[in-house]
Design an enzyme around this catalytic site. Structure first.
Site, PDB file in Angstrom:
ATOM      1  N   HIS A  62      25.663  60.925  15.710  1.00 16.76           N
ATOM      2  CA  HIS A  62      25.630  59.985  16.846  1.00 16.76           C
ATOM      3  C   HIS A  62      24.333  60.208  17.628  1.00 16.76           C
ATOM      4  CE1 HIS A  62      26.575  58.083  20.655  1.00 16.76           C
ATOM      5  NE2 HIS A  62      27.458  57.372  19.988  1.00 16.76           N
TER       6      HIS A  62
ATOM      7  N   SER B  55      27.808  48.703  23.153  1.00 12.87           N
ATOM      8  CA  SER B  55      28.293  47.733  24.146  1.00 12.87           C
ATOM      9  C   SER B  55      29.265  46.683  23.587  1.00 12.87           C
ATOM     10  CB  SER B  55      27.112  47.044  24.846  1.00 12.87           C
ATOM     11  OG  SER B  55      26.377  47.989  25.598  1.00 12.87           O
TER      12      SER B  55
ATOM     13  N   ASN C 277      35.337  55.580  19.887  1.00 14.54           N
ATOM     14  CA  ASN C 277      34.640  56.840  20.145  1.00 14.54           C
ATOM     15  C   ASN C 277      34.801  57.143  21.632  1.00 14.54           C
ATOM     16  OD1 ASN C 277      32.905  58.964  20.478  1.00 14.54           O
ATOM     17  ND2 ASN C 277      31.027  57.767  20.205  1.00 14.54           N
TER      18      ASN C 277
ATOM     19  N   GLU D  57      23.795  51.678  15.375  1.00 14.09           N
ATOM     20  CA  GLU D  57      23.914  51.715  16.829  1.00 14.09           C
ATOM     21  C   GLU D  57      22.517  51.795  17.446  1.00 14.09           C
ATOM     22  OE1 GLU D  57      28.044  53.122  18.203  1.00 14.09           O
ATOM     23  OE2 GLU D  57      26.798  54.879  17.949  1.00 14.09           O
TER      24      GLU D  57
ATOM     25  N   GLY E 197      26.056  51.741  25.848  1.00 13.42           N
ATOM     26  CA  GLY E 197      26.411  51.876  27.254  1.00 13.42           C
ATOM     27  C   GLY E 197      25.602  51.014  28.202  1.00 13.42           C
TER      28      GLY E 197
ATOM     29  N   GLU F 159      23.743  60.492  20.629  1.00 13.99           N
ATOM     30  CA  GLU F 159      23.846  61.508  21.689  1.00 13.99           C
ATOM     31  C   GLU F 159      23.711  62.914  21.094  1.00 13.99           C
ATOM     32  OE1 GLU F 159      27.486  59.965  23.352  1.00 13.99           O
ATOM     33  OE2 GLU F 159      26.360  58.204  23.982  1.00 13.99           O
TER      34      GLU F 159
ATOM     35  N   LYS G 122      33.992  59.761  23.150  1.00 16.90           N
ATOM     36  CA  LYS G 122      32.987  60.722  23.643  1.00 16.90           C
ATOM     37  C   LYS G 122      33.717  61.848  24.397  1.00 16.90           C
ATOM     38  CE  LYS G 122      29.736  56.965  23.591  1.00 16.90           C
ATOM     39  NZ  LYS G 122      28.444  56.431  23.995  1.00 16.90           N
TER      40      LYS G 122
HETATM   41  P1  PGA Z   1      29.363  51.937  23.998  1.00 16.81           P
HETATM   42  O1  PGA Z   1      29.136  53.226  23.043  1.00 16.81           O
HETATM   43  O2  PGA Z   1      30.378  51.063  23.284  1.00 16.81           O
HETATM   44  O3  PGA Z   1      29.892  52.513  25.264  1.00 16.81           O
HETATM   45  O4  PGA Z   1      28.050  51.271  24.133  1.00 16.81           O
HETATM   46  C1  PGA Z   1      29.081  53.104  21.651  1.00 16.81           C
HETATM   47  C2  PGA Z   1      28.813  54.445  21.028  1.00 16.81           C
HETATM   48  O5  PGA Z   1      28.048  55.241  21.599  1.00 16.81           O
HETATM   49  O6  PGA Z   1      29.348  54.755  19.939  1.00 16.81           O
END
Ligand code: PGA
Length: 227
Positions: free
Chosen positions: A86, A190, A7, A152, A158, A88, A9
């Site tokens: 997601h 992460s 992903n 998640e 992150g 976000e 983003k």
């Molecule tokens: P990350 O993000 O691996 O940077 O923690 C995962 C995600 O948001 O899908």
């Protein structure tokens, strides 16, 4: 065989696409590899050997919805997958469980495999069961053959903080009792080349959804080859 999803983003550019294609096309694996770049970059992936996904779609196929992405057109330009809900999207774009479900229905109708993201926020950690219960409720009893759930925990995205393997197994077991034992469930948050192997070895984990580390083609290639 596991599912390894990148992903990006709202990151990456045409240069990264070239490097990524070169490195990942050279990977030999029986794993399913999916990259979800920003929509503006999807057209640059013509020579990619593996699968493409979108990070979001709208719940209508067409119409006066300026700025939205049609699931029908995503399919037409080569997407096989779409990430839905997601955290976000839920936090910044106010997507609630009803919207997430409508998007899932639209993706299904258009033959896109959905990667539905669920997970509790930091302040909901003690109560993760009721959060996941609410987020999966509408999907219970539906045909989920084409649907993948990605657990998640928002506090892990992150941050470099990941749940223990025991916690991941417990949560995925819980999700599978709700949505069906045979429904694929990923872990995300992460994940990197150092921790991915242990996570992928967990028998409840059908794959991983990777944000930050998916922007580093060498690191993502390593994870993509793990079984
Ligand atoms: P990350 O993000 O691996 O940077 O923690 C995962 C995600 O948001 O899908």
């Amino acid at each position: 065989m596991k599912i390894v999803v990148a992903n990006w983003k709202m990151n990456g550019d045409c240069d990264l696409v070239s490097t990524f294609i070169e490195k990942i096309n050279a990977v030999t694996t029986t794993n399913t590899i999916v990259v979800c770049p920003p929509v503006a970059l999807i057209g640059q992936f013509k020579d990619f050997r593996y699968s493409i996904g979108a990070q979001n779609c709208f719940y209508e196929d067409k119409g006066a919805f300026t700025g939205e992405n049609s699931p029908k057109l995503l399919k037409e330009v080569g997407c096989e997958y779409v990430i839905i809900g997601h955290s976000e999207r839920r936090a910044i774009f106010n997507e609630n469980d009803d919207i997430v479900f409508k998007k899932w229905e639209a993706a299904q109708k258009n033959g896109l495999s959905s990667i539905v993201c669920i997970g509790e926020k930091a302040d909901e950690r003690a109560d993760w069961k009721s959060v996941l219960q609410r987020q999966t409720e509408k999907f219970i009893g539906k045909n989920l053959g084409n649907t993948i759930f990605a657990y998640e925990p928002v506090w892990s995205i992150g941050t470099g903080v990941i749940p223990t393997l025991g916690e991941i197994a417990e949560v995925l077991t819980f999700i599978k009792t709700k949505v069906g034992e045979s429904t694929c469930c990923l872990y995300g948050g992460s994940v990197n080349a150092t921790n991915a192997e242990n996570i992928l070895r967990c028998n409840k984990v059908d794959g991983v959804l990777i944000g930050g580390a998916s922007l580093k083609p060498d690191e993502f290639a390593k994870i993509a080859m793990m079984v």
